[in-house]
Design a protein around this motif. Structure first.
Motif, PDB file in Angstrom:
ATOM      1  N   ILE A  26       0.845  -1.212   0.000  1.00  0.00           N
ATOM      2  CA  ILE A  26       0.000   0.000   0.000  1.00  0.00           C
ATOM      3  C   ILE A  26       0.868   1.245   0.000  1.00  0.00           C
ATOM      4  CG2 ILE A  26      -1.637   1.335   1.401  1.00  0.00           C
ATOM      5  CD1 ILE A  26      -2.907  -1.376   2.210  1.00  0.00           C
ATOM      6  N   VAL A  27       1.903   1.275   0.839  1.00  0.00           N
ATOM      7  CA  VAL A  27       2.808   2.428   0.879  1.00  0.00           C
ATOM      8  C   VAL A  27       3.468   2.615  -0.480  1.00  0.00           C
ATOM      9  CG1 VAL A  27       4.975   3.297   1.867  1.00  0.00           C
ATOM     10  CG2 VAL A  27       3.193   2.368   3.365  1.00  0.00           C
ATOM     11  N   LEU A  29       2.342   1.674  -3.412  1.00  0.00           N
ATOM     12  CA  LEU A  29       1.331   2.145  -4.360  1.00  0.00           C
ATOM     13  C   LEU A  29       1.067   3.636  -4.185  1.00  0.00           C
ATOM     14  CD1 LEU A  29      -0.726   1.442  -6.564  1.00  0.00           C
ATOM     15  CD2 LEU A  29      -2.365   0.961  -4.737  1.00  0.00           C
ATOM     16  N   VAL A  30       0.961   4.094  -2.941  1.00  0.00           N
ATOM     17  CA  VAL A  30       0.738   5.516  -2.678  1.00  0.00           C
ATOM     18  C   VAL A  30       1.909   6.340  -3.200  1.00  0.00           C
ATOM     19  CG1 VAL A  30       0.590   7.245  -0.835  1.00  0.00           C
ATOM     20  CG2 VAL A  30      -0.827   5.190  -0.731  1.00  0.00           C
ATOM     21  N   VAL A  31       3.139   5.882  -2.985  1.00  0.00           N
ATOM     22  CA  VAL A  31       4.327   6.600  -3.463  1.00  0.00           C
ATOM     23  C   VAL A  31       4.332   6.658  -4.994  1.00  0.00           C
ATOM     24  CG1 VAL A  31       6.853   6.481  -3.626  1.00  0.00           C
ATOM     25  CG2 VAL A  31       5.727   6.172  -1.414  1.00  0.00           C
ATOM     26  N   VAL A  33       1.703   6.434  -7.101  1.00  0.00           N
ATOM     27  CA  VAL A  33       0.618   7.302  -7.578  1.00  0.00           C
ATOM     28  C   VAL A  33       0.970   8.767  -7.341  1.00  0.00           C
ATOM     29  CG1 VAL A  33      -1.773   7.987  -7.158  1.00  0.00           C
ATOM     30  CG2 VAL A  33      -1.206   5.572  -7.389  1.00  0.00           C
ATOM     31  N   ALA A  34       1.491   9.092  -6.152  1.00  0.00           N
ATOM     32  CA  ALA A  34       1.872  10.483  -5.860  1.00  0.00           C
ATOM     33  C   ALA A  34       2.967  10.947  -6.815  1.00  0.00           C
ATOM     34  CB  ALA A  34       2.333  10.620  -4.415  1.00  0.00           C
TER      35      ALA A  34
END
Length: 193
Positions: A26-27, A29-31, A33-34
């Motif tokens: 999840i971390v 994926l967030v990195v 996408v950001a």
């Protein structure tokens, strides 16, 4: 019993490992996408816009037909180098209207519209602030206040200051779209008397 404890312990460790892996995914994926969003924003803000000479003004005539026109003149503000073409002919009767629609690169800046008539008393110029207007409707004639038939539209010009590139540097260009109706305008200084 010791094998049962090891099994519970092993299951608990395996469950924790899955949780850590899920959290890590999840971390990550967030990195990703950001990073993609920030990269797109940077690219869209820094990408060069169209060259000023490639911008088009759309004229919609009285019948609803739309035609796109290239600039009449594109002048680099620092050097004074200008590229000029021919004034574009448009047909407009005295009781007709045409609508001029400017591209976003023009409407996002201050821009102006100059209307020249066969009677200089009717000439006018309007200026709009950035984002205020994207199109304007122009009549084929204007009232002159003398009770006559009205002044006939001779020339319409759209004036804008647009950013372009010159040798990789961003520079301002004065861009003009000019449209002639075929009606002769009065010579400068002629008041019609």
């Amino acid at each position: 019993m010791s094998t049962e404890k090891q099994t519970k312990k092993a299951r608990r460790k395996a469950a924790q490992r899955r949780q850590y892996m899920m959290f890590g995914a999840i971390v990550l994926l967030v990195v990703v996408v950001a990073g993609a969003v920030l990269g797109y924003q940077r690219w869209s803000q820094n990408r060069p816009g169209p060259d000023p000479q490639d911008l088009r003004v759309t004229v919609t005539d009285a019948s609803g037909e739309e035609t796109e026109y290239a600039p009449f003149s594109v002048c680099q503000r620092f050097t004074g180098d200008c590229e000029e073409s021919e004034q574009q002919p448009v047909e407009i009767g005295p009781d007709d209207e045409i609508t001029l629609s400017v591209p976003e690169e023009v409407s996002s800046q201050d821009w102006s519209l100059l209307q020249i008539y066969d009677d200089p008393a009717a000439n006018s110029e309007n200026t709009w602030a950035a984002g205020e207007r994207t199109e304007v409707t122009v009549r084929g004639s204007a009232e002159t206040g003398d009770g006559g038939d009205g002044a006939r539209l001779s020339v319409v010009e759209v004036h804008a200051l647009v950013l372009g590139e010159d040798d990789g540097e961003e520079v301002p260009y004065g861009v003009v779209w000019a449209f002639g109706t075929g009606v002769e305008s009065a010579p400068a200084g002629d008041t019609g008397e």
